[in-house]
Design an enzyme around this catalytic site. Structure first.
Site, PDB file in Angstrom:
ATOM      1  N   ASP A  45      -2.303  -7.111   8.762  1.00  0.00           N
ATOM      2  CA  ASP A  45      -2.731  -6.516   7.465  1.00  0.00           C
ATOM      3  C   ASP A  45      -1.491  -6.917   6.412  1.00  0.00           C
ATOM      4  OD1 ASP A  45      -4.918  -5.056   7.060  1.00  0.00           O
ATOM      5  OD2 ASP A  45      -3.986  -3.115   7.924  1.00  0.00           O
ATOM      6  N   LYS A  67      -5.880  -5.957   2.812  1.00  0.00           N
ATOM      7  CA  LYS A  67      -6.743  -5.353   1.843  1.00  0.00           C
ATOM      8  C   LYS A  67      -5.750  -5.217   0.804  1.00  0.00           C
ATOM      9  CE  LYS A  67      -9.330  -2.016   4.861  1.00  0.00           C
ATOM     10  NZ  LYS A  67      -8.474  -2.328   6.090  1.00  0.00           N
ATOM     11  N   MET A 182       0.876   5.545  -1.957  1.00  0.00           N
ATOM     12  CA  MET A 182      -0.274   5.094  -2.650  1.00  0.00           C
ATOM     13  C   MET A 182      -0.299   5.873  -3.873  1.00  0.00           C
ATOM     14  SD  MET A 182      -2.996   4.530   0.456  1.00  0.00           S
ATOM     15  CE  MET A 182      -2.864   6.345   1.069  1.00  0.00           C
TER      16      MET A 182
HETATM   17  C1  LIG Z   1      -2.320   2.637   3.049  1.00  0.00           C
HETATM   18  S1  LIG Z   1      -0.926   3.246   3.181  1.00  0.00           S
HETATM   19  C2  LIG Z   1      -0.317   2.803   4.791  1.00  0.00           C
HETATM   20  C3  LIG Z   1       0.838   3.761   5.100  1.00  0.00           C
HETATM   21  C4  LIG Z   1       1.435   3.232   6.616  1.00  0.00           C
HETATM   22  N1  LIG Z   1       0.439   3.406   7.800  1.00  0.00           N
HETATM   23  C5  LIG Z   1       2.687   4.218   6.907  1.00  0.00           C
HETATM   24  O1  LIG Z   1       2.634   4.664   7.810  1.00  0.00           O
HETATM   25  O2  LIG Z   1       3.695   3.936   6.442  1.00  0.00           O
HETATM   26  C6  LIG Z   1       0.091   2.035   2.163  1.00  0.00           C
HETATM   27  C7  LIG Z   1       1.386   3.167   1.513  1.00  0.00           C
HETATM   28  O3  LIG Z   1       2.486   3.029   2.564  1.00  0.00           O
HETATM   29  C8  LIG Z   1       3.498   3.187   1.473  1.00  0.00           C
HETATM   30  N2  LIG Z   1       4.431   2.151   1.881  1.00  0.00           N
HETATM   31  C9  LIG Z   1       4.335   1.191   3.000  1.00  0.00           C
HETATM   32  N3  LIG Z   1       5.319   0.492   3.348  1.00  0.00           N
HETATM   33  C10 LIG Z   1       6.330   0.420   2.430  1.00  0.00           C
HETATM   34  C11 LIG Z   1       7.491   0.158   2.025  1.00  0.00           C
HETATM   35  N4  LIG Z   1       7.965  -0.760   2.490  1.00  0.00           N
HETATM   36  N5  LIG Z   1       8.160   0.695   0.790  1.00  0.00           N
HETATM   37  C12 LIG Z   1       7.600   1.397   0.144  1.00  0.00           C
HETATM   38  N6  LIG Z   1       6.290   2.266   0.394  1.00  0.00           N
HETATM   39  C13 LIG Z   1       5.583   1.665   1.629  1.00  0.00           C
HETATM   40  C14 LIG Z   1       3.118   2.889   0.109  1.00  0.00           C
HETATM   41  O4  LIG Z   1       3.004   4.041  -0.512  1.00  0.00           O
HETATM   42  C15 LIG Z   1       1.965   2.445   0.335  1.00  0.00           C
HETATM   43  O5  LIG Z   1       0.952   2.399  -1.003  1.00  0.00           O
END
Ligand SMILES: C[S@@+](CC[C@H](N)C(=O)[O-])C[C@H]1O[C@@H](n2cnc3c(N)ncnc32)[C@H](O)[C@@H]1O
Length: 253
Positions: A45, A67, A182
């Site tokens: 991903d 995505k 998100m």
């Molecule tokens: C579809 S969700 C997936 C979350 C993921 N499964 C998790 O447990 O972190 C994606 C969101 O995770 C957050 N996110 C993921 N990686 C991040 C990072 N390195 N810094 C800040 N936000 C992050 C953001 O809010 C992003 O829009």
């Protein structure tokens, strides 16, 4: 017969959902790294640490099903089909995702699809951005005397949108640390909904973008000003927003 093709009588491969953590490759678990190194096929991903793919075998097939917002994407049904097809052909498949597969990661859907198809599937939990990104910015999502609860919410759909199932007014009264994933685009609407629900406008808040990466950016303000502060700082996804008194501890500046 190459090593990738199943021999007659050989059993099917298996699917392993691997949580890749928030971005720093050092935050992939040891078990996750071992699964990546052993896989025949990896479905990866957008928010997965790129360096983690260097641990794959040279002959492993890597399929990017990113995505990206507004960009190319692979439909979830197609991802499920790929997982099942490769496993049925005798390959061990790793489904590698950012964070943890079960936190807004559709891991549950993928496990159900594997179960329906009779494919062995297992989960290697990952370090979720919901906890780790606040942590790296010095924000503990719970803290004795300040917060006994934490609620992780998707901001993908704005409050008031017909598809929204979150009761923001109830959240405003819950006394819980609120962690929004998100939610960059919807931050202003979220702050407004919490204020309308009675949350104190002086409640400390922070938006942390690119958490654990060299480009990490943290913006802090009170709830009433956080959307404007994030916009002025040009915060862009991925970002985690934390709202609650824990954000005001100032453990790391
Ligand atoms: C579809 S969700 C997936 C979350 C993921 N499964 C998790 O447990 O972190 C994606 C969101 O995770 C957050 N996110 C993921 N990686 C991040 C990072 N390195 N810094 C800040 N936000 C992050 C953001 O809010 C992003 O829009």
């Amino acid at each position: 017969v190459t090593s990738k093709e199943p021999r007659v009588g050989e059993s099917m491969g298996a699917v392993t959902l691997v949580g890749g953590g928030p971005g720093d490759p050092g935050l992939v678990t040891v078990a996750g790294r071992e699964a990546i190194a052993a896989a025949d096929v990896i479905l990866t991903d957008r928010l997965v640490p790129r360096a983690a793919l260097e641990w794959a075998r040279p002959d492993a097939e890597i399929i990017d099903v990113s995505k990206s917002p507004g960009g190319r994407s692979t439909d979830q049904d197609e991802i499920n089909r790929l997982l099942i097809e490769h496993a049925k052909e005798g390959r061990d498949v790793v489904r590698l995702k950012g964070g943890d597969s079960f936190v807004f990661g559709r891991g549950g859907e993928e496990l159900l699809a594997c179960a329906d198809a009779g494919i062995d599937a297992s989960v290697i939990p990952g370090v979720s951005s919901a906890i780790a990104v606040p942590a790296i910015a010095g924000i503990p999502v719970t803290h004795r005397g300040l917060s006994q609860a934490v609620t992780i919410v998707s901001g993908h759909v704005a409050p008031g949108h017909p598809d929204s199932t979150v009761d923001w007014a109830a959240l405003a009264r819950a006394g819980s640390t609120i962690v929004v994933l998100m939610g960059v685009r919807t931050l202003e609407a979220i702050a407004d909904a919490l204020l309308a629900g009675g949350l104190d406008p002086r409640t400390p808040a922070a938006v942390v973008a690119d958490g654990t990466l060299p480009s990490q950016l943290a913006v802090r303000a009170d709830l009433a000003g956080i959307a404007q502060a994030a916009s002025s700082a040009d915060v862009s996804p991925p970002a985690v927003t934390v709202i609650g008194d824990v954000t005001g501890l100032g453990l790391i500046s």
